[in-house]
Design a protein around this motif. Structure first.
Motif, mmCIF file in Angstrom:
data_model
loop_
_atom_site.group_PDB
_atom_site.id
_atom_site.type_symbol
_atom_site.label_atom_id
_atom_site.label_comp_id
_atom_site.label_asym_id
_atom_site.label_seq_id
_atom_site.Cartn_x
_atom_site.Cartn_y
_atom_site.Cartn_z
ATOM 1 N N THR A 111 0.785 -1.245 0.056
ATOM 2 C CA THR A 111 0.007 0.064 0.087
ATOM 3 C C THR A 111 1.082 1.341 0.105
ATOM 4 O OG1 THR A 111 -1.303 -1.307 1.392
ATOM 5 C CG2 THR A 111 -2.010 0.949 1.265
ATOM 6 N N LYS A 112 1.846 1.207 0.900
ATOM 7 C CA LYS A 112 2.796 2.241 1.063
ATOM 8 C C LYS A 112 3.458 2.657 -0.330
ATOM 9 C CE LYS A 112 5.539 2.739 4.897
ATOM 10 N NZ LYS A 112 5.079 4.098 5.399
ATOM 11 N N SER A 113 3.904 1.545 -0.868
ATOM 12 C CA SER A 113 4.585 1.788 -2.202
ATOM 13 C C SER A 113 3.731 2.265 -3.319
ATOM 14 C CB SER A 113 5.380 0.562 -2.487
ATOM 15 O OG SER A 113 4.714 -0.153 -3.735
ATOM 16 N N THR A 114 2.503 1.794 -3.370
ATOM 17 C CA THR A 114 1.657 2.403 -4.297
ATOM 18 C C THR A 114 1.242 3.708 -4.222
ATOM 19 O OG1 THR A 114 0.723 0.113 -4.386
ATOM 20 C CG2 THR A 114 -0.390 1.844 -5.316
ATOM 21 N N ALA A 115 1.149 4.094 -2.902
ATOM 22 C CA ALA A 115 0.830 5.425 -2.611
ATOM 23 C C ALA A 115 1.897 6.424 -2.830
ATOM 24 C CB ALA A 115 0.507 5.756 -1.059
ATOM 25 N N LEU A 116 3.182 5.932 -2.562
ATOM 26 C CA LEU A 116 4.456 6.798 -3.030
ATOM 27 C C LEU A 116 4.599 6.890 -4.398
ATOM 28 C CD1 LEU A 116 6.596 8.194 -1.667
ATOM 29 C CD2 LEU A 116 8.074 6.295 -1.711
ATOM 30 N N HIS A 117 4.184 5.748 -5.212
ATOM 31 C CA HIS A 117 4.536 5.645 -6.802
ATOM 32 C C HIS A 117 3.534 6.816 -6.919
ATOM 33 C CE1 HIS A 117 4.666 3.055 -10.379
ATOM 34 N NE2 HIS A 117 5.476 3.976 -10.444
ATOM 35 N N LYS A 118 2.327 6.930 -6.726
ATOM 36 C CA LYS A 118 1.238 7.728 -7.134
ATOM 37 C C LYS A 118 1.843 9.315 -6.758
ATOM 38 C CE LYS A 118 -2.452 5.941 -5.156
ATOM 39 N NZ LYS A 118 -3.717 5.822 -4.691
ATOM 40 N N LEU A 119 2.439 9.347 -5.458
ATOM 41 C CA LEU A 119 3.046 10.709 -5.215
ATOM 42 C C LEU A 119 3.986 11.162 -6.112
ATOM 43 C CD1 LEU A 119 1.862 12.612 -3.074
ATOM 44 C CD2 LEU A 119 3.985 11.447 -1.651
ATOM 45 N N CYS A 120 4.976 10.195 -6.613
ATOM 46 C CA CYS A 120 5.923 10.578 -7.653
ATOM 47 C C CYS A 120 5.342 10.978 -8.919
ATOM 48 C CB CYS A 120 6.871 9.205 -7.864
ATOM 49 S SG CYS A 120 7.896 8.964 -6.269
ATOM 50 N N TYR A 121 4.428 10.339 -9.315
ATOM 51 C CA TYR A 121 3.717 10.829 -10.462
ATOM 52 C C TYR A 121 3.365 12.103 -10.601
ATOM 53 C CZ TYR A 121 0.422 10.953 -14.505
ATOM 54 O OH TYR A 121 -0.173 11.294 -15.429
ATOM 55 N N SER A 168 10.356 -4.187 -6.320
ATOM 56 C CA SER A 168 9.387 -3.118 -6.795
ATOM 57 C C SER A 168 9.244 -2.216 -5.744
ATOM 58 C CB SER A 168 8.094 -3.752 -7.153
ATOM 59 O OG SER A 168 7.543 -4.395 -5.855
ATOM 60 N N HIS A 169 9.194 -2.395 -4.537
ATOM 61 C CA HIS A 169 9.182 -1.396 -3.582
ATOM 62 C C HIS A 169 10.324 -0.633 -3.473
ATOM 63 C CE1 HIS A 169 5.928 -4.503 -1.506
ATOM 64 N NE2 HIS A 169 5.556 -3.827 -2.621
ATOM 65 N N LYS A 170 11.310 -1.252 -3.414
ATOM 66 C CA LYS A 170 12.478 -0.480 -3.130
ATOM 67 C C LYS A 170 12.862 0.621 -4.445
ATOM 68 C CE LYS A 170 16.332 -3.280 -2.193
ATOM 69 N NZ LYS A 170 16.953 -2.750 -0.801
ATOM 70 N N SER A 171 12.535 0.068 -5.580
ATOM 71 C CA SER A 171 12.753 0.899 -6.748
ATOM 72 C C SER A 171 11.741 2.074 -6.658
ATOM 73 C CB SER A 171 12.231 0.147 -8.018
ATOM 74 O OG SER A 171 11.161 0.072 -8.312
ATOM 75 N N VAL A 172 10.753 2.056 -6.006
ATOM 76 C CA VAL A 172 9.788 2.990 -5.898
ATOM 77 C C VAL A 172 10.250 4.139 -4.829
ATOM 78 C CG1 VAL A 172 7.589 3.760 -5.066
ATOM 79 C CG2 VAL A 172 7.915 2.139 -6.433
ATOM 80 N N GLY A 173 10.914 3.451 -3.717
ATOM 81 C CA GLY A 173 11.505 4.377 -2.743
ATOM 82 C C GLY A 173 12.751 5.188 -3.175
ATOM 83 N N TYR A 174 13.649 4.475 -4.238
ATOM 84 C CA TYR A 174 14.614 5.194 -4.519
ATOM 85 C C TYR A 174 14.196 6.128 -5.520
ATOM 86 C CZ TYR A 174 18.722 2.507 -2.813
ATOM 87 O OH TYR A 174 19.475 1.810 -1.604
ATOM 88 N N HIS A 175 13.409 5.752 -6.334
ATOM 89 C CA HIS A 175 12.697 6.689 -7.316
ATOM 90 C C HIS A 175 12.367 8.045 -6.823
ATOM 91 C CE1 HIS A 175 11.114 8.439 -11.087
ATOM 92 N NE2 HIS A 175 10.178 8.404 -10.286
ATOM 93 N N ALA A 176 11.618 7.967 -5.373
ATOM 94 C CA ALA A 176 11.171 9.182 -4.834
ATOM 95 C C ALA A 176 12.319 9.893 -4.294
ATOM 96 C CB ALA A 176 10.078 8.533 -3.765
ATOM 97 N N ALA A 177 13.417 8.990 -3.803
ATOM 98 C CA ALA A 177 14.390 9.745 -3.237
ATOM 99 C C ALA A 177 15.119 10.629 -4.298
ATOM 100 C CB ALA A 177 15.494 8.828 -2.471
ATOM 101 N N ALA A 178 15.307 9.914 -5.614
ATOM 102 C CA ALA A 178 16.026 10.867 -6.295
ATOM 103 C C ALA A 178 15.154 11.914 -6.876
ATOM 104 C CB ALA A 178 16.385 9.770 -7.317
#
Lengths: 965, 166
Positions: free
Chosen positions: A51-61, A87-97
């Motif tokens: 859930t967290k990762s999907t939420a963060l993914h949306k936020l990145c978008y 997949s979660h890790k990559s969302v996290g890293y993407h958001a950080a970048a």
């Protein structure tokens, strides 16, 4: 708890849902986004990582596409980075970048996770970490992760290694000491057989070299090898970029590379590589004629290419060449001029720049003429581009290239009439500037000014007001050159002047005063000479002025409207032939006395009174002030004139009358030439005793915070507020005394008392004594002792000693030796090469392997340059490099650094031993090497470096395992 | 170094934004608007350069390419070759085309993470690391597989989302 998380999971919207939802929202997108964010804020707190990762993914978008600030979610990104699922890790890293920056507080928490992922066996995890590191690395991260990056530099997987190489750039940037660890291995990668690796390394060096090229000079042999061997266009471009930076530093290098580069230029099929070669040759190998010739021939091909991109770049290349090789531009003159009418604005602007580069004394007339005509036809934007560049080019270096000022002044007049002209400010400046500097141009200047002034249509165009202001000033100031005084005064007083802004109207009125005074003066003079012919019906004023037919008609009609004087319209239609007659008489134009009849003078005076009387109720002080001045003067004169009229016959004693004395006085006041004022004029004013200009006045602003601003304006000018403001400062003074900070305020107050009206008048005095501010005023030199500090600041003391150079066969242009141009701060201090810690560290590494006696033989160029550089930097260089330098020159260096720590001593000993070994080894290599080609020699040199590097690394950073041994 | 990659449609809506140095998001979007206002005023068949120094500061250049409804924009400094950057846009678009078979704007709209994965393989921290679209595709496919595999463990959510999307 678990149940709720499943529920969340079930009904959570994915990114795709979000995007679909967004696309359905035709209106109220922002409301939809804020709703979505609200939802995300709830979901992101979930304990379920999915859930967290999907939420963060949306936020990145939302952040990337809709510009949402997501810095608040930084901690969640860190949490996801540590997830075990890719997949979660990559969302996290993407958001950080995406969202982290140097000040993000949670950055500190990422170090361990990054370290773990960097050393992960999964190359994609390592890649993720590297990707993010390349964006977010801070000093701390770079320092802590240097060992991991170092080991990845020799990773077996190209996929990871190339990224590690690229990340080095950021690591070096943030933590220069990493150079000591990673540099050797980075250089080794240059020799990799994998083109991707080489490409990455060369890319990194290209970036590094663009910041501080000198440090990378020792690596030139390696780059040379890449240049010669490499077939990959991307790599070639980067290597060429590196050489473009290195070649200017080392002439021998330039000589070596020019042939290979030409070879590539001839052989390559890729336009990008070809263009890069051309650019490299033109920018950095300007002394090699064969290369330049080839490059120019290539540029010629580009200029006629169908592709607008190539044409554009061709023009750019030419403008690079134009500085040193103007012939290249002249050779392609036709293509350049043709490009002026290209449909692409980029190309037009670029070709305009080139056309201006071709302008010289001999062709400035033709080119400017053509351009100004062309400007009339082009669109407004490009029109102003043209006008702007003509104005800058012609005025460059105090009108260096202008020989015929009559022509130039007319051109300015023409430009002013171009409908879209936005350059009025510059034209205004130049009209006045030329008036002050070029005596011989004044005649034409007044003529141009007159043409502008008498055209009532121009007054309606607000863009032209500035130019009209200059014209009015010129006409008033140089009225003695005017052909027809009356039409000028009529033009200055015409009713449409009420369209002007008050400040410009004030100039008009003031100029009218100057003209009036001049008229009266002439009148008196002629009477004195006894030349007065009463009732002369054909004054030769008309003969003396040249009027373009079209302006003459409108002018005469205009004048007739409001002219109650006996002004004969045919007088204004002077024929051009009369012009030459007048030019001959120009110097004696003052003797046009016969034209001025007594009746006319009276009429004139009446008219001025009539026109200006209403202005005494004007709202603007400037206008009001000047109008009242001139009115008072007019009334005074009028009385006398009428007096005189009654006893016309007896004109002999007229001169003795009071009014003539006043007129003469006024005339004298106006007759003084105004000269250009040097921008550094203030610097010549001696700094009075007890005034400390360098004093920090920061405290003052705090103290004066409650005092009104005028105090600052009275500082320079004086003026009406002077008294009040000095009161204000004296209250400030009291306050200061109370607070005990007497120094600043007293000196300021004292200064104000003594010099409030000092700066400008001092310059004025000089003017009135010498006509122009003397270029090499001996007094200013004597002042320079006292004003040393100021002089230093403006650098004028250096320039003052030069003699003025005015030997050109053209009108004398008054040049101030100092201060025509504001001195560039760059020229003041020759910019020392940046001695930041990065280049320092790189020098350490490179010098450690090259600044040895042996290497100096094998590669003298490297040695000499690096030594020179080292000497320059000795003060700033850090201790180890000094030691190494010493080691290279003489044995026994440790003693010279008593302050250095014991660790350093150990290091020195170790280095010394190694240095000895190297000498032996190096000589052996050298003898073999000398017989071979130098590229091979470099190769040897390289292996030696390699042999030493592992030890070196160990000695400096013992905590790093040595992977090479 | 490449400073930013922007893709926007002909209405000025950003589709991909990637900045390789930190820019606050508001400034990013202001820059995007400025770029668009210049791009939309340019005719077809003129050069692909735009003066970027007014928008992105000194030593910045901008090239763009116009494909169907999209503008692809690269902002970079003097250590890149302008023509090579135009080629890079071509590489990127080709890769997208291979990945989505006749790529269109919608593919880019809906495949946020995949697009970024592709871009990250080509440009790394502002440096061009890969210019072969086959290599990029290989890496991206691996990454996709890996992501799918890691998601597959989460059987519940997967089946649920499948069921929901039906």
């Amino acid at each position: 708890m678990a149940g709720s998380s499943i529920m969340e999971n079930l009904f959570q919207r994915t990114l795709e849902d979000l995007i679909k939802g967004m696309r359905l929202q035709l209106i109220g997108e922002s409301a939809f986004i804020s709703k979505a964010v609200e939802e995300i804020r709830r979901e992101i707190k979930s304990t379920d990582p999915h859930t967290k990762s999907t939420a963060l993914h949306k936020l990145c978008y939302l952040s990337a596409i809709h510009g949402l600030d997501i810095s608040w979610a930084a901690f969640h990104a860190v949490e996801l980075m540590s997830s075990s699922r890719f997949s979660h890790k990559s969302v996290g890293y993407h958001a950080a970048a995406l969202s982290f920056h140097d000040a993000t507080p949670v950055l500190l928490l990422t170090t361990n996770q990054l370290r773990k992922d960097l050393s992960s066996p999964n190359p994609f995890e390592a890649s993720l970490a590297l990707q993010t590191l390349s964006r977010i690395a801070t000093v701390d991260l770079a320092r802590d992760l240097t060992p991991e990056v170092f080991s990845l530099l020799s990773s077996g997987r190209v996929f990871v290694r190339k990224k590690a190489i690229a990340v080095v750039l950021r690591v070096f940037d943030k933590y220069p000491d990493a150079v000591r660890v990673c540099f050797k291995r980075l250089v080794e990668n240059l020799e990799s057989s994998d083109p991707q690796i080489v490409s990455a390394v060369v890319g990194v060096f290209c970036e590094l070299a663009s910041r501080d090229p000198r440090s990378y000079l020792p690596l030139a042999p390696e780059f040379y090898r890449v240049l010669v061997d490499c077939k990959n266009n991307w790599v070639l471009i980067k290597v060429l970029k590196i050489f473009a930076k290195l070649a200017p530093l080392e002439p021998r290098l330039a000589k070596r590379i020019v042939e290979p580069i030409c070879e590539i230029m001839r052989a390559t099929g890729a336009k990008s590589v070809m263009f890069e070669c051309v650019r490299t040759v033109l920018t950095s190998l300007g002394d090699h004629d064969s290369g330049i010739k080839l490059a120019v021939s290539k540029v010629k091909e580009l200029l006629v290419d169908e592709d607008p991109n190539l044409r554009y770049l061709g023009l750019q290349a030419l403008s690079v060449a134009s500085e040193k090789h103007l012939w290249a531009v002249l050779e392609n003159k036709e293509s350049v001029i043709k490009s002026l009418s290209d449909e692409d604005s980029n190309i037009r602007v670029e070709s305009l720049r080139l056309v201006m580069a071709m302008v010289s004394e001999s062709n400035v007339t033709e080119i400017s003429g053509v351009l100004v005509n062309y400007a009339l036809k082009s669109d407004p934007e490009f029109c102003n581009e043209i006008l702007g560049s003509v104005l800058t080019t012609c005025s460059r270096n105090v009108y260096e290239i202008v020989v015929d000022f009559d022509w130039y002044v007319s051109l300015l007049g023409e430009m002013a009439r171009i409908p879209n002209c936005q350059e009025s400010e510059e034209i205004e400046r130049q009209l006045i500037d030329i008036g002050m500097r070029v005596k011989d141009a004044r005649l034409q200047l007044v003529r141009v000014a007159r043409d502008l002034l008498i055209d009532p249509a121009l007054l309606g165009n607000a863009c032209l007001h500035r130019i009209l202001c200059a014209a009015a000033w010129v006409a008033g100031e140089y009225i003695d050159f005017a052909g027809n005084l009356f039409e000028i005064i009529d033009a200055l007083l015409q009713p449409r002047t009420n369209l002007l802004p008050p400040s410009i109207r004030a100039v008009y009125i003031h100029s009218a005063l100057k003209v009036l005074v001049f008229c009266l003066d002439c009148y008196l003079m002629q009477n004195e000479d006894g030349n007065l012919v009463v009732g002369q019906s054909d004054p030769f004023i008309g003969k003396r002025c040249s009027v373009a037919p079209e302006s003459a008609t409108c002018q005469s009609s205009n004048l007739e409207q409001h002219d109650d004087l006996t002004f004969d319209p045919r007088n204004t239609t002077g024929s051009p032939e009369d012009l030459s007659v007048f030019e001959n008489n120009a110097d004696t134009a003052v003797t046009q006395g016969p034209a001025i009849t007594h009746e006319y003078m009276l009429g004139l005076v009446d008219r001025i009174e009539l026109v200006l009387a209403p202005l005494t109720a004007n709202q603007d002080v400037e206008v009001l002030d000047r109008a009242s001045n001139i009115l008072a003067f007019v009334r005074l004169v009028k009385a006398e004139l009428i007096d005189n009229a009654s006893q016309k016959a007896n004109t002999a004693d007229k001169k003795d009358t009071q009014v003539s004395a006043i007129i003469t006085l006024m005339r004298d006041a106006f007759v003084t030439d105004l000269g250009p004022v040097s921008v550094s004029a203030q610097g010549r004013v001696a700094v009075p005793d007890g005034l400390d200009l360098k004093e920090n006045l920061d405290d003052l602003s705090a103290l004066c915070g409650d005092i009104e601003l005028p105090s600052s304006s009275s500082f320079g000018i004086g003026g009406p507020q002077f008294g009040t403001s000095s009161d204000a400062t004296s209250t400030g003074l009291l306050k200061n005394e109370e607070s005990g900070l007497v120094n600043e305020s007293t000196s300021l107050l004292e200064h104000r008392k003594r010099h409030g009206l000092y700066y400008l008048p001092s310059e004025k005095n000089e003017i009135s004594q010498y006509d122009y501010p003397p270029a090499n005023d001996p007094r200013s030199n004597s002042n320079s002792d006292e004003a040393a500090e100021l002089a230093k600041l403006t650098e004028q003391s250096l320039v003052l000693k030069k003699k003025p150079n005015q030997t050109k066969p053209r009108p004398v242009v008054v040049k101030l030796d100092d201060g025509d141009v504001v001195p560039l701060p760059i020229s003041y201090k020759r910019p020392e090469p940046r001695d930041d810690s990065l280049s320092g560290a790189i020098k350490d590494i490179l010098l450690g392997s090259t600044t040895k006696p042996s290497s100096s033989q094998s590669n003298p160029s490297d040695k000499s340059s690096s030594k020179r550089k080292e000497k320059k930097k000795q003060v700033a260089a850090d201790i180890p490099s000094q030691i190494k330098e010493n080691l290279g020159d003489a044995e026994g260096p440790g003693l010279e650094n008593p302050g250095s720590s014991s660790k350093d001593h150990d290091y020195v000993k170790e280095r010394r031993e190694r240095g000895k070994e190297k000498i032996v080894e190096g000589e052996g290599h050298d003898q073999k090497a000398r017989k071979k080609k130098s590229s091979h020699r470099h190769g040897k040199h390289k292996t030696r470096q390699k042999a030493n590097s592992p030890l070196n690394v160990v000695s400096q950073t013992p905590e790093i395992p040595d992977f090479l041994l | 170094m490449i400073r930013a990659v922007l893709v926007m449609n002909t209405q000025g809506r950003p589709r991909i934004t990637k900045f390789y140095e930190f820019w606050p998001v508001e400034k990013q979007h202001e820059a995007i608007r400025n770029v668009f206002s210049v791009l939309c005023s340019r005719a077809e068949h003129v050069s692909n350069f735009v003066d970027a120094e007014s928008i992105f500061g000194p030593d910045s250049r901008l090239v763009y390419k116009h494909f169907a409804t999209l503008y692809f924009v690269l902002i970079f400094d003097s250590s890149e070759n302008e023509l090579a950057m135009l080629d890079l846009i071509q590489v990127f678009v080709e890769t997208l085309d291979k990945c989505f078979r006749n790529v269109c704007e919608l593919d880019i709209v809906f495949n946020y993470s995949k697009i970024h994965a592709i871009l990250d393989e080509i440009i790394f921290g502002g440096q061009v690391l890969e210019t072969s679209s086959t290599e990029v595709m290989k890496a991206v496919e691996e990454i996709t597989k890996l992501e799918a595999a890691s998601n597959a463990i989460n059987l519940v959510s997967k089946s649920v989302s499948n069921w929901r999307s039906r």
